[in-house]
Structures are given as structure tokens and as C-alpha cells.
Design an enzyme around this catalytic site. Structure first.
Site, PDB file in Angstrom:
ATOM      1  N   GLY A 106      -4.504   7.959 -10.747  1.00  0.00           N
ATOM      2  CA  GLY A 106      -4.714   6.854  -9.815  1.00  0.00           C
ATOM      3  C   GLY A 106      -3.468   6.573  -8.994  1.00  0.00           C
ATOM      4  O   GLY A 106      -3.521   6.500  -7.757  1.00  0.00           O
ATOM      5  N   PHE A 107      -2.362   6.460  -9.667  1.00  0.00           N
ATOM      6  CA  PHE A 107      -1.096   6.147  -9.001  1.00  0.00           C
ATOM      7  C   PHE A 107      -0.743   7.194  -7.941  1.00  0.00           C
ATOM      8  O   PHE A 107      -0.311   6.865  -6.839  1.00  0.00           O
ATOM      9  CB  PHE A 107       0.016   6.054 -10.050  1.00  0.00           C
ATOM     10  N   GLN A 121      -1.959  -4.317 -15.631  1.00  0.00           N
ATOM     11  CA  GLN A 121      -1.483  -4.540 -14.258  1.00  0.00           C
ATOM     12  C   GLN A 121      -1.313  -6.052 -14.063  1.00  0.00           C
ATOM     13  O   GLN A 121      -0.942  -6.737 -14.996  1.00  0.00           O
ATOM     14  CB  GLN A 121      -2.468  -3.916 -13.254  1.00  0.00           C
ATOM     15  N   ASP A 135      -6.291   3.398 -13.412  1.00  0.00           N
ATOM     16  CA  ASP A 135      -5.932   2.016 -13.074  1.00  0.00           C
ATOM     17  C   ASP A 135      -5.694   1.928 -11.571  1.00  0.00           C
ATOM     18  O   ASP A 135      -5.597   2.946 -10.898  1.00  0.00           O
ATOM     19  CB  ASP A 135      -4.660   1.589 -13.827  1.00  0.00           C
ATOM     20  N   HIS A 182      21.900  18.557 -17.142  1.00  0.00           N
ATOM     21  CA  HIS A 182      22.831  17.474 -17.463  1.00  0.00           C
ATOM     22  C   HIS A 182      22.176  16.101 -17.356  1.00  0.00           C
ATOM     23  O   HIS A 182      22.275  15.288 -18.274  1.00  0.00           O
ATOM     24  CB  HIS A 182      24.084  17.516 -16.587  1.00  0.00           C
ATOM     25  N   ASP A 188      -0.359  11.332 -16.783  1.00  0.00           N
ATOM     26  CA  ASP A 188      -0.745  10.136 -16.033  1.00  0.00           C
ATOM     27  C   ASP A 188      -2.150  10.377 -15.484  1.00  0.00           C
ATOM     28  O   ASP A 188      -2.565  11.506 -15.263  1.00  0.00           O
ATOM     29  CB  ASP A 188       0.262   9.819 -14.928  1.00  0.00           C
ATOM     30  N   SER A 189      -2.866   9.271 -15.248  1.00  0.00           N
ATOM     31  CA  SER A 189      -4.301   9.365 -14.968  1.00  0.00           C
ATOM     32  C   SER A 189      -4.630   9.831 -13.565  1.00  0.00           C
ATOM     33  O   SER A 189      -5.767  10.205 -13.294  1.00  0.00           O
ATOM     34  CB  SER A 189      -4.930   7.990 -15.177  1.00  0.00           C
TER      35      SER A 189
HETATM   36  N1  PRF Z   1       0.011   3.271 -12.931  1.00  0.00           N
HETATM   37  C1  PRF Z   1      -0.071   4.600 -13.257  1.00  0.00           C
HETATM   38  N2  PRF Z   1       0.981   5.419 -13.166  1.00  0.00           N
HETATM   39  C2  PRF Z   1       2.154   4.900 -12.729  1.00  0.00           C
HETATM   40  C3  PRF Z   1       2.310   3.545 -12.389  1.00  0.00           C
HETATM   41  C4  PRF Z   1       1.180   2.670 -12.494  1.00  0.00           C
HETATM   42  O1  PRF Z   1       1.215   1.465 -12.226  1.00  0.00           O
HETATM   43  C5  PRF Z   1       3.648   3.378 -11.984  1.00  0.00           C
HETATM   44  C6  PRF Z   1       4.282   2.124 -11.499  1.00  0.00           C
HETATM   45  N3  PRF Z   1       5.686   2.106 -11.673  1.00  0.00           N
HETATM   46  C7  PRF Z   1       4.249   4.637 -12.094  1.00  0.00           C
HETATM   47  N4  PRF Z   1       3.348   5.535 -12.543  1.00  0.00           N
HETATM   48  N5  PRF Z   1      -1.238   5.089 -13.678  1.00  0.00           N
HETATM   49 ZN    ZN Z   2      26.232  17.319 -19.439  1.00  0.00          ZN
END
Ligand code: PRF
Ligand code: ZN
Length: 373
Positions: free
Chosen positions: A95-96, A190, A146, A336, A92-93
Site C-alpha cells: 500500500g505504502f 494509522q 493499510d 559499514h 511490506d504490504s
Molecule cells: N505503511 C506501510 N508501510 C510503510 C509505512 C506505512 O505507514 C511507512 C510510514 N513511515 C513506511 N512504510 N504499509
Molecule cells: Zn565499519
């Protein structure tokens, strides 16, 4: 390029069974991706992940940049080598995570300025910088920077934000034009909870030649029916021939619903986080292993599960491990729950191939009655 990155093999309604190819392997879709934020899926070793058949895990730009540092990882040959993980990695970038973890966030045209949640130091993430970090990690699938707008953001703010997310995506594309890197790069749509803004975001993002497209900004605290409404509205607007990724989602029912709407990829901390607090997903529904009723239950956690925990231990023993706060509890419960989520995607794929996806979705809906929208 000899083979295309993504091939759809079967469809059933909007649901798709495909294959996604990265530099580190072939991923059948739909797929659930375990979250390994700092380069480790909590409580599990790569051997465990291989045993449960996970072809791809998630890493996080924000965390790995702050600690141990992407350049340190680069000097050790990249994240695969550093973490001894032979499969694929999506990052993931950042930003979040900046929005959810750090303090003093300032969004500017240039990027987002923030203070580390570790030591308070000041940093700037730009669209170019987060890709450079992901290149240093040698992520197989890089995500662009983002802005995920919070639930409740008004129309004017959401509109302004989505325009910025589009400009950042353009800068990402300029920094790594198609074919310039063997890493794949996904755009993120978005638009908050406004259908016309969702459409605008898709139109602007999908005009660019990303390898895949994510739906961001869902599962941010909104009611379930709102999320499903936006999901069914947005997913079909994305280009049919590219992989679609619903970020940070979700429960088994959310995933089954996402697949029904035409999504191919999912990630969420739910199975691993819940494993550590004793909430376990089974073919008979969700249970909490803490409960007294399991104290002398000699049966397996899930009679229909093939995982190591279910093949070798009783509910009584798993409850005891949990109550004693034994580290093995984290490992067995995580094994599990991830098996359950990976099997959910595998079974969904099989149902699509066999043209019975509606039956599959009905079964999952019946299993989680409290969650239905
Ligand atoms: N943008 C980024 N990672 C994310 C989200 C997002 O909107 C979300 C939203 N559920 C989770 N992880 N870059
Ligand atoms: Zn199991």
C-alpha cells in the site's frame, strides 16, 4: 505451538529486550531490518548480510509482484530460496509503495487500484490479494494492507481513512485466521497526527489477534517533535506482549528514541541509500566521505567499527573509490552503514539488559545534536 512467537527478556523503563521467532530463525530485539526492496539489499550479497549479523531483511510486495511476479517466485520455492537468503524476511504490504511510486491511485472499499511505475499497466491490491502475494513469496512476517495518510491530511479525511484501514485489517484477519498459516501477520495502526484517532486505530486493530503491531504513518515529512510526540503517545497503547514495529524509521536518533518509547523493530533505506551517496554513520558522528579533508586520511572510517570496510581500508581509499564511482564503494559503504545500524540495535539491547538505557539514549542524542527534536 510449542514456543511463543515473542518473548520479552528484560525491560528498562518502556524499552524492551526480546526475542522474536519466525520460521527462519530467532531475532533478538530491538532490531534494525535492512531494506531489500526487490529481494536484494542493494550492493550486498547474502554472505555480506550474514557477516554483519543481519537476522532479518525486508522485501516489498509491490515491487516483487510487478517484477518478477510473486507466482514466478513461488514456482522457484519462495523468496528465501530464489534469493538464497536463509534468514527471516518481512514483506511490506505494498500500500505504502503504491502511494509513493505508482500513478493513478484510486482508493475504493475493495482495495487500491493503481498503474505500475514500470509499464503503466493497471492493477488492484486488495487486503486478500496482498496476503496471497506475500504467501507466494513465503514471507516470514506479512503486513496487512493499510492507507498511510500524508502529513497535513485533515481530521475528516484521516478519520475516514483509518476506518477503511481497520476494515481492511478485518478482511485480512478473515482471510488468514490465527493459526491458518505459519507466516506471521502484523496489523498496522494509522491515525495521522491526531492523538484521539491514533488511540481509536490502536483500539480497533489490537482487538484483532495479529502476531504483532506496526505504527504506520509516521516519518512522512512532519517535524521531528510531532513525530516523537505521536510515537510516545502511541507505542505504550499497543499490547505489551506483542512485537511493535515502527515502519520506515529512521535515523539513529529516531531508532534510539523509538526503543525508548517501547518499539522493538525498525526498517529504513537510510543506511543503504546514504551509503551510496557517501554519507556514513560512525561512532564519532555522521561524515561525508566525499570531503577533501579525507583525501590523505590513512585512518579507518570508524576506529570503533568491526566491519570489513573499517578493518581493511583507509578513509583516503574509501574517498578515492567514491570519487571514482567504483562499484566497490557502494558495497563497502553499505556494509559499514548497515553494521552501524545493526550495532546500534545490539548496543541498545545490551543497555536495556544492563539497565542503563537512559545513558545510551543520552549518548546517541549527543552524537546527533542537529537532529534533536
Ligand atoms: N505503511 C506501510 N508501510 C510503510 C509505512 C506505512 O505507514 C511507512 C510510514 N513511515 C513506511 N512504510 N504499509
Ligand atoms: Zn565499519
Amino acid at each position: 505451538m510449542s514456543q511463543s512467537v515473542f518473548t520479552i527478556e528484560h525491560t528498562d523503563g518502556a524499552a524492551r529486550a526480546g526475542v522474536l521467532r519466525t520460521a527462519h530463525g530467532t531475532i533478538p530485539t530491538p532490531i534494525f531490518m535492512p531494506v531489500g526492496t526487490v529481494g536484494s539489499v542493494k550492493a550486498l550479497a547474502p554472505d555480506d548480510l550474514a557477516a554483519i549479523g543481519a537476522p532479518i531483511i525486508l522485501g516489498n510486495t509491490y515491487h516483487l509482484y510487478l517484477r518478477p511476479g510473486d507466482e514466478l517466485v513461488h514456482r522457484r520455492g519462495g523468496l528465501h530460496k530464489f534469493a538464497s537468503w536463509p534468514g527471516s524476511i518481512l514483506t511490506d504490504s505494498g500500500g505504502f509503495q503504491v502511494f509513493s511510486l505508482s500513478s493513478l491511485r484510486k482508493i475504493r472499499e475493495e482495495g487500491v487500484e493503481f498503474r505500475s511505475h514500470l509499464d503503466g499497466s493497471k492493477h488492484l491490491f486488495t487486503p486478500e490479494k496482498v496476503l496471497e502475494i506475500q504467501r507466494n513469496l513465503n514471507s516470514d512476517i506479512m503486513m496487512v494492507l493499510d492507507e498511510c495518510v500524508p502529513f497535513g491530511a485533515d481530521y475528516a479525511y484521516t478519520e475516514k481513512s483509518l476506518a477503511l484501514t481497520t476494515r481492511w485489517a478485518k478482511r485480512a484477519m478473515d482471510a488468514y485466521p490465527p493459526g491458518s498459516a505459519h507466516n506471521l501477520m502484523f496489523g498496522i495502526t494509522q491515525g495521522g497526527f491526531y492523538k484521539d484517532l491514533r488511540e481509536r486505530s490502536v483500539n480497533e486493530l489490537c482487538a484483532m489477534d495479529f502476531d504483532g503491531f506496526a505504527i504506520g504513518g509516521l516519518s512522512v515529512g512532519e517535524p521531528k517533535d510531532k513525530m516523537y510526540d505521536l510515537l510516545y503517545h502511541t507505542a505504550p497503547l499497543l499490547p505489551g506482549e506483542k512485537p511493535r514495529y515502527l515502519m520506515g524509521v529512521g535515523t539513529p536518533l529516531d531508532i534510539a528514541t523509538g526503543i525508548h518509547a517501547g518499539v522493538d523493530m525498525f526498517d529504513c533505506v537510510l543506511p543503504t541509500r546514504n551509503a551510496r551517496n557517501g554519507t556514513l554513520y560512525t561512532s564519532l558522528g555522521k561524515i561525508n566521505i566525499k570531503r577533501r579533508e579525507f583525501a590523505e586520511d590513512d585512518g579507518p572510517l570508524d576506529p570503533n567499527c568491526r566491519c570489513y570496510a573499517c578493518r581493511n581500508f583507509s578513509r583516503a581509499y574509501l574517498r578515492h573509490l567514491y570519487a571514482s564511482q567504483e562499484l566497490l564503494s557502494f558495497r563497502l559503504n553499505s556494509l559499514h552503514n548497515l553494521t552501524y545500524f545493526l550495532d546500534l540495535a545490539r548496543n541498545a539491547r545490551q543497555a536495556i539488559v544492563e539497565g542503563r538505557y537512559m545513558d545510551f539514549l543520552a549518548k546517541i542524542t549527543a552524537l546527533y545534536p542537529d537532529e534533536a527534536a
